[in-house]
Design a protein around this motif. Structure first.
Motif, mmCIF file in Angstrom:
data_model
loop_
_atom_site.group_PDB
_atom_site.id
_atom_site.type_symbol
_atom_site.label_atom_id
_atom_site.label_comp_id
_atom_site.label_asym_id
_atom_site.label_seq_id
_atom_site.Cartn_x
_atom_site.Cartn_y
_atom_site.Cartn_z
ATOM 1 N N THR A 49 0.850 -1.182 0.000
ATOM 2 C CA THR A 49 0.000 0.000 0.000
ATOM 3 C C THR A 49 0.888 1.235 0.000
ATOM 4 O O THR A 49 2.052 1.189 0.400
ATOM 5 C CB THR A 49 -0.950 0.035 1.205
ATOM 6 N N TRP A 102 -8.269 -0.377 0.427
ATOM 7 C CA TRP A 102 -7.098 -1.036 1.018
ATOM 8 C C TRP A 102 -7.470 -1.933 2.194
ATOM 9 O O TRP A 102 -6.704 -2.814 2.571
ATOM 10 C CB TRP A 102 -6.065 0.004 1.476
ATOM 11 N N VAL A 134 -3.677 0.722 -3.376
ATOM 12 C CA VAL A 134 -3.141 -0.633 -3.306
ATOM 13 C C VAL A 134 -2.302 -0.870 -4.560
ATOM 14 O O VAL A 134 -2.734 -0.579 -5.677
ATOM 15 C CB VAL A 134 -4.276 -1.676 -3.231
#
Length: 162
Positions: A49, A102, A134
């Motif tokens: 991330t 995410w 992401v």
């Protein structure tokens, strides 16, 4: 011998143990740039991330999806026995809803770094941290150095992606 996109067991174990990996992207001038990130692996894809605000790495991936994930540091990769690997792949940036997309990675993140739950509880106090994109990486090739000995040629595995 090609496999079906799943990492060979030794590389998967190394990735699972890794607290930090080096994501390398290619900038607009063709230069590699590496970023330390937490790697998350679901058995098929590697996820990382990134804060979405002003992220050069996300812009670079969108312009050139060829990336590599290096697992090299004995502190950041506390695996027993220690080894090293570089995983090449194709990345996409998933940046739909920056506040929630995410969250699907939380089970993988929690398994690796349980303290994430403390930060999630504080998310309204640090909102920019939780506006995350992401990075999803489909592995295409693995270079693996048993015992971390990079003075010898790696074991190379070509992966078939779907």
């Amino acid at each position: 011998m090609p496999t079906d996109g799943v990492l060979p067991a030794p590389a998967a174990a190394l990735l699972d143990a890794a607290l930090v990996a080096e994501l390398t992207v290619v900038d607009g001038r063709g230069r590699p740039i590496s970023y330390p990130l937490i790697p998350l692996y679901d058995g098929t894809r590697i996820y990382m991330t990134s804060a979405a605000l002003f992220s050069k790495k996300l812009r670079h991936i969108k312009a050139n999806p060829k990336v590599s994930v290096a697992l090299t540091d004995p502190v950041g990769v506390p695996a027993e026995p220690f080894a090293r690997a570089t995983i090449q792949g194709d990345a996409v940036v998933v940046d739909g809803d920056l506040h929630t997309d995410w969250e699907r990675l939380l089970p993988l993140w929690r398994a690796k770094e349980p303290v994430i739950d403390k930060f999630v509880k504080m998310r309204f106090g640090i909102p920019l941290f939780f506006e995350r994109s992401v990075i999803e990486i489909a592995p295409t090739k693995v270079l693996y150095w048993e015992d971390g000995a990079t003075d010898r040629p790696p074991v190379v595995t070509e992966l078939v992606t779907s």
